[in-house]
Design an enzyme around this catalytic site. Sequence first.
Site, PDB file in Angstrom:
ATOM      1  CE  LYS A 126      -4.431   0.953   0.143  1.00 32.10           C
ATOM      2  NZ  LYS A 126      -5.559   0.135  -0.309  1.00 32.10           N
ATOM      3  CG  ASP A 166      -7.233   3.390  -0.961  1.00 32.38           C
ATOM      4  OD1 ASP A 166      -7.608   2.224  -0.871  1.00 32.38           O
ATOM      5  OD2 ASP A 166      -7.430   4.222  -0.046  1.00 32.38           O
ATOM      6  N   GLY A 237     -20.228   7.562   2.170  1.00 32.70           N
ATOM      7  CA  GLY A 237     -19.321   7.987   1.113  1.00 32.70           C
ATOM      8  C   GLY A 237     -20.065   8.410  -0.134  1.00 32.70           C
ATOM      9  CG  PHE A 238     -19.389  11.768  -2.255  1.00 30.41           C
ATOM     10  CD1 PHE A 238     -18.784  12.027  -1.038  1.00 30.41           C
ATOM     11  CD2 PHE A 238     -18.991  12.501  -3.360  1.00 30.41           C
ATOM     12  CE1 PHE A 238     -17.788  12.989  -0.921  1.00 30.41           C
ATOM     13  CE2 PHE A 238     -18.000  13.477  -3.257  1.00 30.41           C
ATOM     14  CZ  PHE A 238     -17.396  13.712  -2.035  1.00 30.41           C
ATOM     15  N   GLY A 239     -17.837   8.316  -3.237  1.00 31.56           N
ATOM     16  CA  GLY A 239     -16.774   8.107  -4.216  1.00 31.56           C
ATOM     17  C   GLY A 239     -17.010   6.860  -5.043  1.00 31.56           C
ATOM     18  CG  ASN A 240     -14.338   3.748  -7.701  1.00 38.74           C
ATOM     19  OD1 ASN A 240     -14.905   3.729  -8.778  1.00 38.74           O
ATOM     20  ND2 ASN A 240     -13.614   2.763  -7.234  1.00 38.74           N
ATOM     21  CB  VAL A 241     -16.231   2.086  -2.749  1.00 41.17           C
ATOM     22  CG1 VAL A 241     -16.841   0.836  -2.126  1.00 41.17           C
ATOM     23  CG2 VAL A 241     -14.730   1.902  -2.973  1.00 41.17           C
ATOM     24  CD1 TRP A 243     -21.375   6.048  -9.830  1.00 42.35           C
ATOM     25  CD2 TRP A 243     -19.628   4.665 -10.124  1.00 42.35           C
ATOM     26  NE1 TRP A 243     -21.291   5.752 -11.176  1.00 42.35           N
ATOM     27  CE2 TRP A 243     -20.227   4.911 -11.379  1.00 42.35           C
ATOM     28  CE3 TRP A 243     -18.519   3.820 -10.072  1.00 42.35           C
ATOM     29  CZ2 TRP A 243     -19.753   4.345 -12.560  1.00 42.35           C
ATOM     30  CZ3 TRP A 243     -18.043   3.258 -11.243  1.00 42.35           C
ATOM     31  CH2 TRP A 243     -18.655   3.522 -12.471  1.00 42.35           C
TER      32      TRP A 243
HETATM   33  O1  2IT Z   1      -8.062  -1.387  -0.892  1.00 37.37           O
HETATM   34  C1  2IT Z   1      -7.930  -1.904  -2.007  1.00 37.37           C
HETATM   35  O2  2IT Z   1      -8.024  -3.121  -2.168  1.00 37.37           O
HETATM   36  C2  2IT Z   1      -7.642  -1.022  -3.147  1.00 37.37           C
HETATM   37  N1  2IT Z   1      -7.578   0.184  -2.961  1.00 37.37           N
HETATM   38  C3  2IT Z   1      -7.412  -1.597  -4.509  1.00 37.37           C
HETATM   39  C4  2IT Z   1      -6.007  -2.057  -4.661  1.00 37.37           C
HETATM   40  C5  2IT Z   1      -5.635  -2.492  -6.049  1.00 37.37           C
HETATM   41  O3  2IT Z   1      -4.459  -2.813  -6.234  1.00 37.37           O
HETATM   42  O4  2IT Z   1      -6.482  -2.507  -6.943  1.00 37.37           O
END
Ligand code: 2IT
Length: 445
Positions: A126, A166, A237-241, A243
Site C-alpha cells: 500500500k 484508493d 461515502g460518495f466516491g468510487n466504491v 457509486w
Molecule cells: O483497498 C484496495 O483493495 C484497493 N484500494 C485496490 C487495490 C488495487 O491494487 O487494486
Amino acid sequence: MDPKVKAFMDKVIAKNPGEDEFIQAVQEVVEKLIPYVEENPKYKVHKILEKLVEPERVIMFRVPWVNDQGEVEVNRGFRVEFNSAIGPYKGGLRFHPSVTLSTLKFLGFEQILKNSLTTLPMGGGKGGSDFNPKGKSDNEIMRFCQSFMTELSRHIGPNTDVPAGDIGVGGREIGYMFGQYKRLRNEFTGVLTGKGLDWGGSILRPEATGYGAVYFVDEMLKTKGDKIAGKTVALSGFGNVTWGAARKFTELGAKVVTISGPDGYIYDEKGLDEEKIEYLLELRASNNDVVAPYAQEFGAEFFPGKRPWERKVDIAMPCAIQNELSGKDAEMLIKNGVQIIAEASNMGCEADVPEMCFKAGVMFGPGKAVNAGGVAVSGLEMSQNSLRFNWTADEVDEKLKKIMSDIHATCAKYGKVGDKIDYVQGANIGGFVKVADAMIAQGHV
Ligand code: 2IT
C-alpha cells in the site's frame, strides 16, 4: 483477552509506538490466527506471525511540487511493501491529509490477506501521501503526481510492485502517474492498475469494488435463503466504491437511501436511481469533498455533521474510510433490525463492531473479504496486460462473480462456528493459510 494474544500484541505495540490503526488491524487478525497457529505448530516454528506483521520494506520520501501560486509545497510519500510471498506487492495509493505511516501499514497488512483471498497471485502493499486533493486544480494534481512518481518509479515495476488507486486516486491520477513512469523508464508496461481502457486498463475496474461487495452480500444472504431485491440499504461515502455499490444494489432491486461525505449525510427516501448515481461522479469531480449539493439537486434531506447509521435499514455498508461506523452506531443499527453490516471500506468499522454483530445474530462482513473485488479486477488487469489482450465486460464480470463467491466459500469453510459463519475468522484464516505456506516453502526470507 487471551494471554497469548496479549503477549503478542504487547510486542507489536512496543515496536510500533503510536501506530493505532496498524495495531487495531493486527489485533483483529491475530485474535483469530493465534488459536489457529496453536493448532498448527509449523506456523509457530517458522515464526510466521512475527514475520507477517513486519513489512518486507517501507519506503518514505519527500514529494516537493509547485502550486498554482508559484509556491513550493512539500508532502510526504510512502510505499509499504509488506509481503511478496505469493506475488508482486499489490495495493492502492491513498492521497488524503489523514495519511500516516500507520494508515498505510494497516492497509498494507490487510491487503496481504485480502489479495490472498482473491485466489490470484498478488502480494500485499500500500502507498500514498498526506497530499490533500481537495480544492486543487488539475495542473496541481498533475504536478504532484509527477513528483510523487519520480521517486516511486525507482521502487516499482510490473513484476515487483504494482500500485493502483484508493481514496483520492482515480483514473486521472493513475493517468498522470503512468505517463510519468513511462517517460522516466521509456517502457509501456502494466506497472499500475486502474488505467484507462485505451491504454491497458480493464473494463469494469472502476465498478469492481462496489459490484464485488454487492456480490459478496448476495452470497451472505443466500446462506439464509434470502436475496437483495427488496432490501433497504444505507451506504456512506460518495466516491468510487459508493457509486459502484449503489449501481449494483439498485440494479438488483434494492433501495439505497443514504450517501455521505465529510459534511454530513443525505437521506433520500425514494432511493437512488441511475441519474442520481451518475451525479455522484460530478460531486467527486468537483474536488470539494461535500455531498450537500445532492440535497438541492434532487430535493432530498441533508443532515449536517451526522452519519447515516441512525437510519432503519436492512443492510449497512461503510464505503468511505476506516473507523466510520462505531460501536454506538452498530448498537443503533442492531436496535433498528439491521440484517447485515458489511465493510466495503477497509476497516470501516471500529474494533468492537464485529463481536457485537456476531452476538446479536447480525451477519458481519469484514473489508478484506467484502471489498476484495477491486483488487481482484486489478489482478485481472495485470493478467490482461501480460497477455496483451482484453476480456469483455461479461467475461470480467463473470470472473469477478466467481471470485467473490469463492471468497465467500473460503470464509464459510474457515469461519464455521456452530451453525453460524464468523466471517472475520474465516477471512483471516482463509487468507493466511496460502501466504503462510508459501512463506515456509521459501525459507527464512
Ligand atoms: O483497498 C484496495 O483493495 C484497493 N484500494 C485496490 C487495490 C488495487 O491494487 O487494486
